[in-house]
Design a protein around this motif. Structure first.
Motif, short mmCIF file in Angstrom:
data_model
loop_
_atom_site.label_atom_id
_atom_site.label_comp_id
_atom_site.label_asym_id
_atom_site.label_seq_id
_atom_site.Cartn_x
_atom_site.Cartn_y
_atom_site.Cartn_z
N LEU A 77 -2.42 -2.56 5.83
CA LEU A 77 -1.35 -2.30 5.09
C LEU A 77 -1.49 -1.81 3.59
N THR A 78 -2.67 -1.94 3.09
CA THR A 78 -3.17 -1.19 1.80
C THR A 78 -3.21 0.26 2.21
N ALA A 79 -3.85 0.44 3.34
CA ALA A 79 -3.73 2.21 3.70
C ALA A 79 -2.28 2.49 3.81
N ILE A 80 -1.53 1.89 4.25
CA ILE A 80 -0.14 2.44 4.43
C ILE A 80 0.27 2.69 2.98
N VAL A 81 0.02 2.03 2.02
CA VAL A 81 0.44 2.03 0.53
C VAL A 81 -0.22 3.41 0.07
N ASP A 82 -1.51 3.56 0.33
CA ASP A 82 -2.13 4.74 -0.12
C ASP A 82 -1.76 6.06 0.50
N THR B 3 4.13 -13.94 -0.67
CA THR B 3 3.45 -15.22 0.12
C THR B 3 1.97 -14.86 0.40
N ASP B 4 1.52 -13.58 -0.24
CA ASP B 4 0.28 -13.20 0.20
C ASP B 4 -0.40 -12.61 -1.16
N ALA B 5 -1.37 -13.47 -1.73
CA ALA B 5 -1.80 -13.19 -3.13
C ALA B 5 -2.68 -12.05 -3.10
N ASP B 6 -3.29 -11.52 -1.97
CA ASP B 6 -4.12 -10.46 -2.05
C ASP B 6 -3.42 -9.00 -1.94
N PHE B 7 -2.41 -8.93 -1.05
CA PHE B 7 -1.44 -8.05 -1.07
C PHE B 7 -0.70 -7.92 -2.38
N ARG B 8 -0.31 -8.91 -2.95
CA ARG B 8 0.40 -8.96 -4.30
C ARG B 8 -0.51 -8.04 -5.33
N ALA B 9 -1.82 -8.41 -5.36
CA ALA B 9 -2.95 -7.88 -6.38
C ALA B 9 -2.89 -6.09 -5.98
N VAL B 10 -2.87 -6.05 -4.75
CA VAL B 10 -2.69 -4.38 -4.32
C VAL B 10 -1.42 -3.77 -4.87
N LEU B 11 -0.33 -4.46 -4.65
CA LEU B 11 1.12 -3.87 -5.26
C LEU B 11 0.84 -3.81 -6.69
N ASP B 12 0.37 -4.81 -7.12
CA ASP B 12 0.50 -4.87 -8.84
C ASP B 12 -0.24 -3.80 -9.34
N GLU B 13 -1.46 -3.30 -8.59
CA GLU B 13 -2.31 -2.21 -8.95
C GLU B 13 -1.43 -0.92 -8.95
N MET C 140 2.04 -0.75 -9.20
CA MET C 140 3.05 -0.89 -10.11
C MET C 140 2.33 -0.69 -11.46
N ALA C 141 1.22 -0.96 -11.86
CA ALA C 141 0.76 -0.62 -12.91
C ALA C 141 0.45 1.09 -13.16
N GLY C 142 0.07 1.61 -12.08
CA GLY C 142 0.05 2.87 -12.18
C GLY C 142 1.29 3.72 -12.52
N ARG C 143 2.73 3.13 -11.90
CA ARG C 143 3.67 3.64 -12.10
C ARG C 143 4.23 3.32 -13.57
N PHE C 144 3.93 2.14 -14.17
CA PHE C 144 4.08 1.87 -15.62
C PHE C 144 3.25 2.59 -16.46
N TRP D 86 11.78 -1.40 -20.29
CA TRP D 86 13.21 -1.20 -20.05
C TRP D 86 13.35 -0.27 -18.88
N LEU D 87 12.55 0.89 -19.18
CA LEU D 87 12.62 2.22 -18.22
C LEU D 87 12.08 1.73 -16.94
N PHE D 88 10.87 1.13 -16.71
CA PHE D 88 10.04 0.64 -15.67
C PHE D 88 11.48 -0.26 -14.77
N THR D 89 11.86 -1.40 -15.40
CA THR D 89 12.70 -2.19 -14.82
C THR D 89 14.07 -1.44 -14.23
N THR D 90 14.72 -0.62 -15.08
CA THR D 90 15.96 -0.08 -14.91
C THR D 90 15.91 0.84 -13.57
N THR D 91 14.86 1.62 -13.65
CA THR D 91 14.74 2.53 -12.58
C THR D 91 13.97 2.33 -11.51
#
Length: 212
Positions: free
Chosen positions: A67-72, A123-133, A135-139, A167-172
């Protein structure tokens, strides 16, 4: 094996490994989009990709690794145009007007798998960490753009850089895309126009908004 043949053999082997990796990623993405992450086993991914279960373990380590590889893969293949705009544009207002449609198009192309990502992260804390990382890049990219607007005197009065970025991050974000396009039936063109109008009205000075 001769010394002359060895580099060629190593290149072919590397190419074969990469092709196998891409085949596994594509098979997994297709299955996950159709049935959801929780309903897909490594055995099903292996069957669809025509590889062994062990090959997936060697390449990715686990189902979460797939799943992480799909994100990459999505980021590497889908954000090149966006990153190029961030590097090449010389005016922050023009960049803002260009990257919003690019970001919407990126979300549209990957909407089905993004919905899976959002559901899995709950429901998956490990994947949440991947996704948060990610999103931090987008932010971070948006933060640099807003800082640029502020530095050029084009950020509307009353906004801090941090607040405007939030605001920009959330709105778009994907939630807005998903609600307006998939729930309310907006076209991408309609969404892009309204997003740009809203962002300009809220974040840009009157002088910056008038500059075409």
């Amino acid at each position: 094996m001769t010394t002359t043949n060895r580099p060629y053999t190593l290149r072919k082997r590397s190419q074969t490994v990469e092709e196998t990796r891409r085949r596994i990623i594509k098979a997994a993405r297709d299955l996950i989009e159709d049935a959801g992450y929780s309903n897909i086993s490594l055995d099903r991914i292996a069957d669809a990709a025509q590889v062994s279960r062990q090959t997936i373990y060697v390449q990715f380590g686990s189902k979460l690794g797939v799943l992480t590889a799909i994100v990459d893969e999505i980021e590497n293949s889908g954000l090149q145009e966006l990153y190029a705009s961030l590097r090449e544009m010389t005016d922050p207002v023009a960049l803002l007007r260009k990257v919003i449609p690019q970001d919407v198009e990126f979300m549209h192309k990957n909407a089905r798998i993004f919905r899976v990502f959002r559901a899995q992260a709950v429901t998956d804390a490990d994947f949440r960490a991947v996704l948060d990382e990610r999103m931090a890049g987008r932010f971070g990219s948006m933060h640099r753009l807003v800082k640029w607007l502020h530095r050029e005197g084009k950020l509307a009065p009353g906004w801090t850089v941090e607040e405007a970025t939030q605001w920009l991050f959330t709105t778009t974000g994907f939630h807005t895309y998903n609600e307006m396009v998939n729930q309310h039936g907006w076209t991408l063109e309609h969404l892009n126009r309204r997003l740009i109008e809203t962002v300009e009205t809220m974040l840009l000075t009157a002088e910056a908004r008038g500059k075409k």
